[in-house]
Design an enzyme around this catalytic site. Structure first.
Site, mmCIF file in Angstrom:
data_model
loop_
_atom_site.group_PDB
_atom_site.id
_atom_site.type_symbol
_atom_site.label_atom_id
_atom_site.label_comp_id
_atom_site.label_asym_id
_atom_site.label_seq_id
_atom_site.Cartn_x
_atom_site.Cartn_y
_atom_site.Cartn_z
ATOM 1 N N ASP A 19 0.826 -1.273 -0.239
ATOM 2 C CA ASP A 19 -0.070 0.062 0.272
ATOM 3 C C ASP A 19 0.885 1.362 0.006
ATOM 4 O O ASP A 19 1.973 1.114 0.550
ATOM 5 C CB ASP A 19 -0.944 0.005 1.270
ATOM 6 C CG ASP A 19 -2.063 -0.823 0.971
ATOM 7 O OD1 ASP A 19 -2.468 -1.395 -0.118
ATOM 8 O OD2 ASP A 19 -2.789 -1.458 2.018
ATOM 9 N N TYR B 134 -6.700 4.933 -3.835
ATOM 10 C CA TYR B 134 -6.364 4.450 -2.460
ATOM 11 C C TYR B 134 -7.353 5.081 -1.682
ATOM 12 O O TYR B 134 -7.487 6.355 -1.754
ATOM 13 C CB TYR B 134 -5.174 4.541 -2.169
ATOM 14 C CG TYR B 134 -4.659 3.660 -1.123
ATOM 15 C CD1 TYR B 134 -5.056 2.139 -0.833
ATOM 16 C CD2 TYR B 134 -3.978 4.210 0.028
ATOM 17 C CE1 TYR B 134 -4.580 1.580 0.274
ATOM 18 C CE2 TYR B 134 -3.762 3.666 1.101
ATOM 19 C CZ TYR B 134 -4.110 2.480 1.261
ATOM 20 O OH TYR B 134 -3.542 1.657 2.227
#
Length: 394
Positions: A10, A234
């Site tokens: 991430d 995201y």
């Protein structure tokens, strides 16, 4: 055997720390390349492959610091609460100061003196159109409102102020019903309402709770699914920045859907007020160089996914539209002794409100309601009193 290792965890601090820990554990003898992308689309992934970087140790150290704070403070609070906290969740570094704030507020509440006060709400009519208003003064003395009291102690601190009790308010409501009322003053003030910035994690949760009636865990779970399937960028971000790709996609869509009169001369650039915001990240927005209309993918999404994507899509588009032009109106209504005021607003130019209206997903309904708040009256016009009702406050 491999010649190079790509790491694509991430793009936040946690992801950076995980990447570092993987390298530290594996101790590979081949080059390590860190990929970073904010959306799972072909273009984004290919661009990330062509623009790899080293591990950002500033982000790693920031995450390590957060872990230390968890152990120094969060775990201690968790241990105290473990028999009362649902599922024995960690109180954490964020929840620990939040708990302190709650304790401080509870202490303030116990020391707060409750003050009861009453006011009057009136319904007047002009050409069969209703005007809702509130009593604000009697013979030049202001009526107490919530702002008249000290917010910490609850004591009255405003001077020249009347506090009505239940009997006084009831008697006054009866006596005023038959008086003759006129509009004694009209104030019109133009106002510009700017669009809201695109979503970050916290604002997405707030809007999702208010408008979609989901809790924060549900919102993030649905957002995670949308991200993993390549529909949004995201979803864990504190940046309100939009990339050039997003700005172009927004402006093209606004031009096609709403017309040039809703398109600003230049893109709107938002910058986070927080010094700690990671501006390299993007706000939460529809993924890709062109935004897919929610209706076109409705059959591919669950009901919750569709509603959340639609919310993100609207908010992103609205953030790049022109400001709304509003005319605020304040009417002063009097019988020579008692003064009521009514406030309303008219949408002169809807701007971004055509795409995104707070509190509803039906812009037209909201605009119609806002335009009908106050009828058009003139100074010295007489009004009919339909009802005056006492209201209790604390």
């Amino acid at each position: 055997d491999v010649n190079v290792i790509y790491i694509a965890t991430d793009p936040d601090r946690e992801g950076e720390a995980i990447a570092w820990h993987l390298i530290d554990e594996l101790k590979p003898k081949v080059p390590i390349k860190r990929m970073v992308f904010n959306e799972i689309t072909k273009n984004a992934v290919l661009d990330s492959l062509n623009n790899t970087r080293e591990i950002n140790m500033d982000l790693v150290n920031a995450q390590e610091c957060r872990r230390f704070l968890d152990r120094l403070f969060g775990y201690l609070v968790s241990d105290k609460l473990r028999f009362n906290v649902k599922n024995k969740l960690s109180a954490g570094r964020v929840q620990s100061p939040a708990l302190k704030i709650l304790v401080d507020r509870e202490k303030q509440r116990t020391n707060f003196s409750i003050s009861e006060y009453w006011n009057l709400e009136g319904n007047f009519s002009y050409n069969k159109e209703l005007i809702f208003c509130k009593l604000v003064s009697i013979k030049g003395k202001k009526l107490a409102t919530g702002n008249s009291f000290n917010r910490l102690t609850g004591e009255l601190e405003a001077s020249n102020t009347i506090i009505l009790d239940s009997k006084q308010a009831g008697d006054l409501a009866v006596s005023l019903s038959n008086n003759k009322w006129k509009v004694v003053n009209i104030e019109n003030k133009p106002k510009t309402q700017n669009p809201y910035p695109p979503f970050i994690t916290s604002t997405l949760q707030q809007e999702g709770i208010r408008k979609l009636h989901m809790n924060s865990n549900q919102i993030m779970r649905v957002a995670q699914s949308l991200y993993e399937n390549g529909y949004i960028t995201y979803m864990r971000t504190d940046s309100i920045h939009l990339s050039s790709e997003a700005l172009n996609a927004s402006r093209n869509l606004i031009k096609d859907k709403f017309g040039n009169k809703y398109l600003p001369a230049s893109p709107r650039l938002y910058k986070s007020k927080s010094k700690n915001a990671q501006e390299a990240h993007e706000a939460i927005r529809p993924a890709g160089a062109s935004f897919v209309n929610p209706v076109d993918i409705k059959n591919k999404l669950t009901d919750q996914e569709y509603k959340l994507y639609d919310l993100i899509w609207k908010r992103t588009i609205a953030s790049q539209m022109k400001s709304a032009q509003i005319e605020q109106t304040k009417l002063t209504i009097s019988d020579n002794k008692h003064i009521f005021t009514a406030s309303g607003k008219t949408i002169v130019f809807p701007g971004f409100l055509r795409a995104y209206v707070e509190g509803s997903d039906d812009p037209n309904a909201n605009l119609d309601d806002m335009e009908k708040v106050l009828p058009k009256v003139s100074k010295s016009d007489s009004l009919d009193c339909k009802s005056i009702v006492p209201k209790q406050h604390f």
